[in-house]
Design a protein around this motif. Structure first.
Motif, PDB file in Angstrom:
ATOM      1  N   GLU A  42       2.544  10.740   2.915  1.00 30.83           N
ATOM      2  CA  GLU A  42       2.567   9.532   2.441  1.00 30.83           C
ATOM      3  C   GLU A  42       3.784   9.161   1.503  1.00 30.83           C
ATOM      4  O   GLU A  42       3.987  10.062   0.699  1.00 30.83           O
ATOM      5  CB  GLU A  42       1.115   8.931   1.721  1.00 30.83           C
ATOM      6  CG  GLU A  42       0.376   8.723   2.654  1.00 30.83           C
ATOM      7  CD  GLU A  42      -1.152   8.176   2.047  1.00 30.83           C
ATOM      8  OE1 GLU A  42      -1.840   7.386   2.564  1.00 30.83           O
ATOM      9  OE2 GLU A  42      -1.260   8.532   0.812  1.00 30.83           O
ATOM     10  N   GLY A  73       6.400   6.272  -1.354  1.00 27.64           N
ATOM     11  CA  GLY A  73       6.618   5.196  -1.780  1.00 27.64           C
ATOM     12  C   GLY A  73       7.657   5.034  -2.701  1.00 27.64           C
ATOM     13  O   GLY A  73       7.810   5.934  -3.395  1.00 27.64           O
ATOM     14  N   LEU A 124       1.960   3.688  -2.321  1.00 30.68           N
ATOM     15  CA  LEU A 124       2.456   4.541  -1.096  1.00 30.68           C
ATOM     16  C   LEU A 124       1.913   4.060   0.385  1.00 30.68           C
ATOM     17  O   LEU A 124       1.062   3.233   0.604  1.00 30.68           O
ATOM     18  CB  LEU A 124       1.260   5.977  -1.153  1.00 30.68           C
ATOM     19  CG  LEU A 124       1.692   6.814  -2.427  1.00 30.68           C
ATOM     20  CD1 LEU A 124       0.705   8.116  -2.386  1.00 30.68           C
ATOM     21  CD2 LEU A 124       2.929   7.221  -2.366  1.00 30.68           C
TER      22      LEU A 124
END
Length: 352
Positions: free
Chosen positions: A63, A65, A145
């Motif tokens: 994940e 972000g 994320l």
């Protein structure tokens, strides 16, 4: 009588061509920067930021972000980045602050966003839960994320150079077996899903070993292995240590390194009591190995040759010096000590 030429004189034609060329250049520039302005505004939207995060998540297999993106013409910045992974991925967590890139629109028509140089102020990465405890999360705000995409997106990221001003890299499944690089300057050159890495500055330390200062290194990363093609270190600015070998960062973390020491100080390898009694320099070799079964420090096998050594602060020598009145006998010069060794912490085996 000759007919008069109705065309413009040569100077007049040149002026018209120059004006037309200038107009075309202005229109082209306006179009280019207009596209850049439009892309900049699009990058500031949450949707495109999530798309970029998803592309990064796919590359890292975790994940990922970004904090909100801001643009200044064709330059794009973000205050931070975060990636988190779960087993069996070796990467546990990665955080970065103050990312800056300049867009290159030359291949945008092929759905490729080309970035010649992505600059990062500070990046920390940890391989292992214990290693992740070293990350300074207070310095790196956490963005939203997103997971890797289930389908391929039409946008392709093409990063030619990732320049990290300060890199901290941590590894180890337990604190007793961990290691780290700190405050390195590193340049990553992506090459066909692999990375060529050039680094300088900073410190390296493996558990139970003294910290050494990095001079320069050339590495090659092909997941899951990091190959050390060339690396040189010093001990507090003295001596030299040359290193080659490899690290493995996936499920069963390990490393296998060959070290060559030249004119290195002995003191950093001794305990407090040993430092007080022996000073000098040494040359030597070490085959440094560690795998997932070793819960403590790495094992080292090699040879050592101590030169220019002085034995001091030894009670028996001090007694002789006091008895004879010759203070120089309290410091015993040693011309040479040679030995083969096997250090499997905490046991040290020496063979003369």
């Amino acid at each position: 009588m000759a007919r008069e030429d109705a065309s413009l004189p040569v100077p007049g034609r040149k002026r018209r061509c120059a004006i037309l060329l200038a107009v075309l250049i202005l229109l082209g520039a306006a179009g280019y920067y207009g596209v850049g302005y439009g892309i900049g505004r699009a990058l500031e939207t949450r949707g495109l930021r999530k798309l970029l995060a998803a592309k990064t998540a796919k590359v890292l297999d975790c994940e990922a972000g970004y904090l909100p993106l801001t643009s200044h013409g064709l330059s794009v910045s973000s205050r931070g980045f975060l990636a988190r992974a779960k087993p069996p991925r070796a990467l546990t967590e990665m955080r970065a602050s103050h990312l800056h890139a300049r867009c290159n629109l030359s291949e945008l028509w092929r759905a490729k966003w080309k970035i010649e140089n992505l600059q990062v102020s500070h990046l920390q990465a940890a391989y292992g839960v214990a290693a992740a405890q070293h990350i300074n999360r207070g310095q790196f705000p956490a963005p939203e994320l997103v997971p890797p995409p289930q389908t391929d997106s039409p946008l392709e990221l093409d990063i030619r150079l990732l320049d990290v001003a300060h890199l901290d890299l941590f590894w180890g499944t337990t604190p007793e077996a961990g290691g780290q690089f700190r405050d390195m300057h590193v340049q990553f050159f992506p090459r066909d899903h692999n990375l060529v890495v050039h680094g300088d500055r900073g410190t390296f330390q493996q558990a139970k070993w003294p910290p050494v200062q990095l001079q320069q290194c050339k590495l090659f990363y092909a997941r899951p292995d990091l190959r050390v093609d060339q690396a040189s270190f010093t001990l507090g600015g003295r001596g030299s240590i040359k290193v080659t070998g490899n690290f493995r960062f996936e499920a069963k973390q390990s490393f296998d390194l060959q070290l060559i020491f030249a004119q290195c100080p002995v003191a950093p390898f001794l305990g407090d009591a040993g430092k007080a009694k022996l000073e000098g320099e040494f040359d030597g070799t070490a085959h440094l190995q560690k795998d997932a079964t070793q819960m403590e420090s790495a094992r080292a096998i090699g040879a050592i040759q101590v030169t220019k050594a002085i034995l001091k602060n030894v009670e028996s020598l001090q007694n002789v010096a006091h008895f004879t009145g010759r203070e120089e006998l309290a410091r015993l010069p040693i011309q040479q000590i040679k030995a083969d060794y096997d250090w499997n912490w905490p046991a040290l085996t020496v063979d003369r």
